[in-house]
Every structure is written in structure tokens, then in C-alpha cells.
Design an enzyme around this catalytic site. Structure first.
Site, PDB file in Angstrom:
ATOM      1  N   HIS A   1      13.479  -3.864  -1.403  1.00 39.58           N
ATOM      2  CA  HIS A   1      14.113  -1.958  -2.493  1.00 39.58           C
ATOM      3  C   HIS A   1      12.284  -2.043  -1.564  1.00 39.58           C
ATOM      4  CE1 HIS A   1      15.152   1.318  -4.767  1.00 39.58           C
ATOM      5  NE2 HIS A   1      14.361   1.384  -4.743  1.00 39.58           N
ATOM      6  N   GLU A   2      11.591  -2.171  -2.784  1.00 35.03           N
ATOM      7  CA  GLU A   2      10.003  -1.869  -2.505  1.00 35.03           C
ATOM      8  C   GLU A   2       9.465  -1.946  -0.820  1.00 35.03           C
ATOM      9  OE1 GLU A   2       9.334   0.209  -5.685  1.00 35.03           O
ATOM     10  OE2 GLU A   2      10.384  -0.490  -6.357  1.00 35.03           O
TER      11      GLU A   2
ATOM     12  N   HIS B   1       9.681   0.998   0.393  1.00 37.58           N
ATOM     13  CA  HIS B   1       7.911   2.219   0.083  1.00 37.58           C
ATOM     14  C   HIS B   1       7.540   2.361   1.529  1.00 37.58           C
ATOM     15  CE1 HIS B   1      11.482   4.038  -3.222  1.00 37.58           C
ATOM     16  NE2 HIS B   1      11.697   2.932  -3.405  1.00 37.58           N
TER      17      HIS B   1
END
Length: 237
Positions: A37-38, A41
Site C-alpha cells: 500500500h505504502e 504512495h
């Protein structure tokens, strides 16, 4: 290169706590899910030309990717916020396919699919500082500062109301952080409105107005201040 942004000590500490409370298989799986998920980003920030200060894991809470400087447009803000959940859900969908392909032979895989879906969909809730809240704020402030303040206030109040009604402590924590962010953003907007209410100020060029708005806002860093200045100059123009 992207993995260098992760702080190993915090990753290990977070995984260790999950391992103590559950099992090592789940701890490894949930940590990898959050890392994916990170990474979404991180990649989005690098595509936007932003430097990444680091990815910080917060045991039992989650993780956060912190940029070194500020996004330059509201579109970038929305793209960066959306990249995490979309990347996480894409990998979760792949794991779900593998789980189905093996006829659900590995229970831990099914648990990871469920948690991966939950974490990434939860992040899309329109509440600051979750990714969904940042997307909604970007849309609101694109339409106008007044609408942006109203939207931000609404989502923070809804989050706190839901936390109070259903006794969800995590949502209360998230809502409190969102409230702190909202106070800072709203204060900046109100100060700038007081400045531009002067007829003399209204005759300034876009660069002059952007400069005044920068003076009304607390300084973050030289790079972030310059990024804000360029964004506000373009918007004012």
C-alpha cells in the site's frame, strides 16, 4: 530504490507486535500488505517529482508515507492519495485469485485477502487523514477554498460522530488528527480572506497574491513553501 524509504526498525517492531498478538504468518502477511500500500504512495510521489522523507510504520495503527516537499497541484494530491489503496487492492485481487486457484487450501491466504481488502477499502473512507479524506479535500479545494473548508469540516464531524455513536476508538483517533489538520487549513484560509478583502490587495498580480498567501500560512520547509507558492500563483492567475 523505493524500499530505501522504509524505516527497518519500525517495520520490524510493527511486525513483531502483530506476531505476538496473532501468528508469525499473519504478521508477515499484514506487514507486506501495508508495505505494498505504502509503495503505491511512494511511486506516485516519485512520478510527481517529489522527494520522499520516509515510510513510517505505527504499530497496531498502520503506516504513513511522508514526503520531503509538498505536492504542487490538487490533482497530484488526489493521485498520490489514491495510489496507495489502488495498489493494495490490485495485489489483494491477485492473492484472491491464487486463493481460489488453490481451492482455498491455505487458510492464512484467505485471511490475508480479507484483511488486505479491509485495510485498503477502509483507507478510502472520506475522512481525514485517511486517503479517501485527502482525495475529498483535494476535490473540495479545487472547487474553492470555502467549499474545501466546508467539506473538510463535514467529514471530520461525521467521523467523530460515528466514533462516539459506535464506540470506535480508531475512528476517534483518526478524526482527532483530521480535526487538527482542519484547524490549520481553515485558519490559513480565513487569514488569507482577511488579507484579500482590501481593495488595494485585490489589484495585485497573481504573484503578489500568492506571496501574501504564503505569508499568511505557517512555513513548512523551503521546498514545500515554494511548491505551495507555484500552485497558488497558477490558481490565482
Amino acid at each position: 530504490v523505493a524500499l530505501k524509504a522504509f524505516k527497518p526498525g519500525l517495520v520490524v517492531a510493527s511486525a513483531a507486535i502483530w506476531g505476538i498478538l496473532t501468528s508469525w504468518e499473519f504478521a508477515v502477511g499484514i506487514t507486506l500488505s501495508m508495505m505494498v500500500h505504502e509503495l503505491g504512495h511512494v511511486f506516485a510521489m516519485r512520478r510527481a517529482g517529489l522527494q520522499v522523507r520516509g515510510v513510517y510504520f505505527l504499530p497496531l495503527i498502520g503506516a504513513a508515507t511522508v514526503p520531503e516537499d509538498m505536492w504542487r497541484t490538487r490533482r497530484q494530491q488526489a493521485d498520490i492519495a489514491l495510489a496507495g489503496p489502488l495498489t493494495g487492492l490490485a495485489v489483494t485481487a491477485i492473492l484472491a485469485g491464487i486463493d481460489a486457484g488453490t481451492n482455498y487450501a491455505y487458510p492464512v491466504l484467505g485471511v490475508l485477502v480479507a484483511w488486505g481488502a479491509l485495510l485498503n477499502l477502509l483507507n478510502l473512507l472520506p475522512v481525514n487523514p485517511l486517503d479517501g479524506g485527502r482525495i475529498l479535500s483535494a476535490i473540495g479545494y479545487s472547487l474553492g477554498s470555502g467549499i474545501g473548508v466546508a467539506v473538510s469540516a463535514a467529514v471530520v464531524l461525521v467521523a467523530l460522530a460515528l466514533a462516539w455513536t459506535f464506540h470506535i476508538s480508531l475512528l476517534a483517533f483518526v478524526g482527532t488528527i483530521g480535526l487538527i489538520e482542519f484547524v490549520g487549513q481553515a485558519g490559513t484560509t480565513l487569514r488569507f480572506r482577511r488579507i484579500v478583502s482590501s481593495p488595494r490587495v485585490a489589484r495585485l498580480s497573481p504573484m503578489g497574491l500568492a506571496t501574501l498567501k504564503g505569508l499568511a500560512r505557517p512555513s513548512i520547509s523551503e521546498e514545500a513553501d515554494q511548491a505551495h507558492f507555484e500552485m497558488e500563483r497558477r490558481q490565482t492567475k
